[in-house]
Design a protein around this motif. Structure first.
Motif: not given
Length: 212
Positions: A100-110
């Motif tokens: 979940e944390q990795n997905l949040d970080n990826s979404l923030k970058i996108v």
């Protein structure tokens, strides 16, 4: 040089199949092989006679490296599926939180990249709009200067007003009447009369000047 000479003598005098590989202390490579054979054939005969496989260790290293690459590929594929919401049944609570944390970080970058692209395009469109406004202002000032100098005047006998003429310049399709005042001295001396210039839909008609 001496040992290579001895190898050649053994080949000639004893009719022996000789293969010699030698490296000096400086790393210089030297080899000799009898003309009737090859180094590979000598190695194969050595393995058959001695029962020692010279390639086993090398093959094992290659096999281990291949297995490692396969495991890395499987892990990457599983991670991709998990990021897409698949193959989650075997994950515990800590692994799910990490995902979940990795997905949040990826979404923030996108999102940051998306906002950057939007901002860049907005600035580009603003620059284009300012350029169009400047060009429009230059055109209006040019028409005003020509009107003040008397080079061309809008007709007073039922002709269009100034705003209507500007509308035609900006793409209108109305018909306008312009009164052309001769400015050349020869034309003034000959007393040519003023004539109308009519424009309509991109076509123009100019009446020839006739002496008064």
């Amino acid at each position: 040089g001496g040992i290579l000479k001895k190898a050649r003598e053994l080949t000639v005098l004893c009719d022996a199949e000789v293969s010699l590989i030698m490296f000096s202390s400086t790393g210089k490579f030297s080899e000799y092989c009898s003309p009737t054979t090859t180094t590979k054939k000598v190695f194969d005969r050595y393995q058959q006679v001695s029962g020692i496989n010279l390639w086993n260790s090398h093959y094992e290293k290659m096999q281990n490296h291949l297995n490692k690459l396969k495991n890395d590929n499987n892990n990457l594929r599983r991670e991709i599926r998990q990021r897409m919401g698949e193959d989650l049944n075997d994950l515990d609570i800590d692994e799910l939180r990490g995902l979940e944390q990795n997905l949040d970080n990826s979404l923030k970058i996108v999102r940051e990249r998306k906002y950057h692209v939007i901002s860049t395009r907005t600035e580009t469109y603003k620059k284009k709009l300012r350029s169009l406004h400047e060009d429009h202002g230059k055109l209006v000032r040019s028409l005003e200067r020509k009107d003040d100098n008397g080079d061309c005047a809008l007709g007073d006998n039922g002709g269009p007003d100034y705003e209507t003429a500007l509308g035609w310049v900006n793409g209108g399709s109305q018909m306008f009447a312009f009164c052309i005042q001769p400015c050349h001295p020869n034309l003034q001396e000959t007393r040519y009369g003023s004539h109308d210039l009519r424009l309509s839909g991109g076509s123009s008609t100019v009446t020839q000047l006739q002496p008064l």
